[in-house]
Write an enzyme that holds these catalytic residues in place. Structure first.
Site, short mmCIF file in Angstrom:
data_model
loop_
_atom_site.label_atom_id
_atom_site.label_comp_id
_atom_site.label_asym_id
_atom_site.label_seq_id
_atom_site.Cartn_x
_atom_site.Cartn_y
_atom_site.Cartn_z
N GLY A 239 6.37 31.11 -9.48
CA GLY A 239 5.19 31.64 -8.71
C GLY A 239 5.83 32.64 -7.76
O GLY A 239 7.07 33.32 -7.86
N GLY A 244 7.77 29.53 -3.17
CA GLY A 244 9.07 28.87 -3.69
C GLY A 244 9.96 28.46 -2.50
O GLY A 244 10.65 27.63 -2.51
N GLU A 261 11.52 29.74 -10.05
CA GLU A 261 11.57 30.98 -10.90
C GLU A 261 10.48 32.05 -10.24
O GLU A 261 9.27 31.80 -10.16
CB GLU A 261 11.14 30.60 -12.54
CG GLU A 261 11.73 31.94 -13.35
CD GLU A 261 10.52 32.79 -13.43
OE1 GLU A 261 10.48 33.97 -12.99
OE2 GLU A 261 9.55 32.51 -14.47
N CYS A 295 6.68 38.44 -14.29
CA CYS A 295 7.61 38.34 -13.25
C CYS A 295 8.93 39.39 -13.67
O CYS A 295 9.45 39.97 -12.89
CB CYS A 295 8.17 36.89 -12.88
SG CYS A 295 8.71 36.17 -14.68
#
Ligand code: UN1
Length: 504
Positions: A239, A244, A261, A295
């Site tokens: 996310g 994170g 990630e 991402c």
């Protein structure tokens, strides 16, 4: 649509808690999954409560005690069947991904294929959870290391890969001997339920129902409880960097492990020597594909000054030809953004771009009508524009010019994120330089392909604010296991290491 949903076992209102099978969450807050193409509700989920969470964790703990004792290659056999189940339902699952998150059908199907590939990889991996052996300094001693499962682990996923990112984590974790509790995004709960249901059927058939659990609830209640839960030795989270950072702090506070990630700010460098047709195609897929919601999406472009004008013009004309519309329709290249909030973030970014002196060369608008459609934006930017350092999860590409490669690499690396990067070049020297210690600082560095669309065989993840985690292939399985170093003495004596003498 109704047929598709019923084939995948979905109803109008679905349970938000699955300890293997569904728990009764009737009365839980109803959250609608919206089709971003039409703005209509596809189906709803009754969110899970903390009591349901307890049931899911307890089931995963119980299943773990048995699952870990199954030899790894036998666990691999079951994961093979999970892969086959996805093969059999690939079309339906891929369509559901497209319906729920708006990526074009070829990408929806591609996402399910990524999970199938993961299953295949994990079958082999289940026979390759290798440890090293070392030569002991002591006579008739042997040293080696072995890998044990960790326990039930928590997997938190984002909306944009609602099937594959779970598979990256869960299928590896399962062959490693862990059990898995999945908290999916509230923006894509139906894909999670359909995936879970399908794969749990395989586990149940073998007597391991509950080895995977699904918990759909709010971040504030379920998410917080999960990351604070001492019973989950590993939390793997995908996310935003903001999310994170919080997960990392919380899990570190209990000395648990994290696999993160997070955001990317991926760049492509195009040299003068590059095959410009190849570069154009790579840039388009990277920046416009998935409506810029990977991402790994390409967000920055560094063009050598001698080719910059021509390539920018070709890109601007290609941008205007991108077919935007129903992601299920053949020929569509770009579907909608995920929701109204994403459109607003896109518009805010466009405002900031203008305020900071960026020139919009194409796109930058909202498309009228139902659904959350925007036009992909191509922006002539300058290195001092602060917005270019941020990840806006939308199709916005910043174009810069450079004179020599060192300058381009320095600009590419000068952002807080470090996920993916590419260079298009026909120069062997430039390519090697880009891949060297003084080159790209990202977890992924490509030559003559774009920044997105990585294969599962490699370790996936990035540096700096991307979080440092590695998922999927290579030796990423080590993150899901604990290492044990073993020293065995088969001599009649008890020599101590480092020559220490300790005799009565
Ligand atoms: C993501 O966007 O979170 O490399 C994952 C890629 C895909 C995975 C993206 N294989 O673009």
């Amino acid at each position: 649509m109704t047929d598709l949903l019923s084939r995948l076992g979905l109803s109008d209102i679905n349970s938000g808690a699955w300890a293997g099978g569904a728990l009764d969450t009737t009365g839980g807050e109803l959250v609608a999954s919206e089709n971003p193409t039409t703005g209509e509700t596809i189906a709803s989920v009754a969110l899970a409560s903390l009591e349901h969470y307890e049931q899911v964790v307890t089931a995963a703990q119980d299943a773990y005690l048995r699952w870990r004792m199954l030899p790894a290659p036998k666990r691999g056999e079951i994961v093979r069947e999970m892969g086959d189940a996805m093969r059999e339902h690939k079309d339906d699952l891929g369509r559901l991904v497209t319906l729920e998150v708006g990526k074009i059908l070829s990408e929806g199907l591609g996402e399910v294929q990524e999970s199938i590939d993961m299953a295949d990889l994990c079958v082999g991996m289940s026979r390759q959870l290798f440890g090293l052996s070392m030569h002991s300094e002591r006579d008739r001693h042997r040293m080696y290391e072995q890998w044990h499962p960790l326990g039930p682990i928590g997997v938190i996923t984002a909306f944009n890969f609602p099937n594959a990112v779970w598979a990256w984590n869960a299928l590896v974790a399962l062959v490693a001997g862990d059990t898995v509790i999945w908290k999916p995004s509230l923006k894509a709960p139906l894909t999670a339920i359909a995936t879970h249901r399908l794969l749990n059927t395989v586990l149940e058939k073998h007597g391991y129902g509950g080895a995977i659990g699904l918990i759909i609830g709010s971040d504030a209640e379920i998410g917080e409880t999960m990351i604070n839960d001492q019973r989950l030795p590993l939390i793997s989270a995908t996310g935003s960097t903001r999310m994170g950072r919080h997960v990392n702090k919380t899990v570190a506070g209990r000395l648990g492990r994290c696999l993160l990630e997070l955001g990317g700010n991926n760049a492509i460098i195009v040299e003068e020597s590059a095959d410009l047709d190849l570069a154009l195609r790579g840039i388009l897929f990277g920046a416009v594909g998935t409506a810029g919601q990977r991402c790994t999406s390409t967000r920055r472009l560094f063009l050598h000054k001698n080719i910059a004008a021509d390539l920018t013009a070709s890109l601007a004309s290609a941008y205007k030809q991108v077919r935007i519309g129903d992601p299920l329709a053949e020929g569509t290249l770009m579907g909608p953004l995920i929701d109204a909030q994403a459109v607003q973030m896109y518009l805010d970014a466009i405002e900031q771009i203008k305020a900071q002196g960026g020139e919009i060369l194409a796109g930058g608008e909202v498309v009228d009508g139902p659904g959350h459609f925007v036009t992909p934006a191509l922006v002539r930017a300058t290195p001092d524009m602060a917005i270019c350092r941020h990840e806006t999860f939308a199709p916005i590409l910043y174009v810069f010019e450079y004179e020599d490669l060192s300058e381009a690499i320095a600009m590419q690396n000068d952002v807080p994120q470090g996920l993916s990067s590419s260079i298009f070049t026909d120069s062997f020297r430039s390519s090697e330089r880009f891949l060297s210690h003084e080159g790209s600082d990202c977890g992924i560095a490509n030559v003559n392909i774009g920044t997105s669309g990585a294969e599962i065989g490699g370790a996936f993840g990035g540096e700096k604010e991307t979080g440092g985690g590695r998922e999927a292939g290579s030796d990423s399985w080590k993150a899901y296991m604990r290492r044990q170093t073993c020293t065995l003495n088969w001599s009649p004596d008890l020599p101590l290491a480092q020559g220490v003498v300790f005799d009565l």
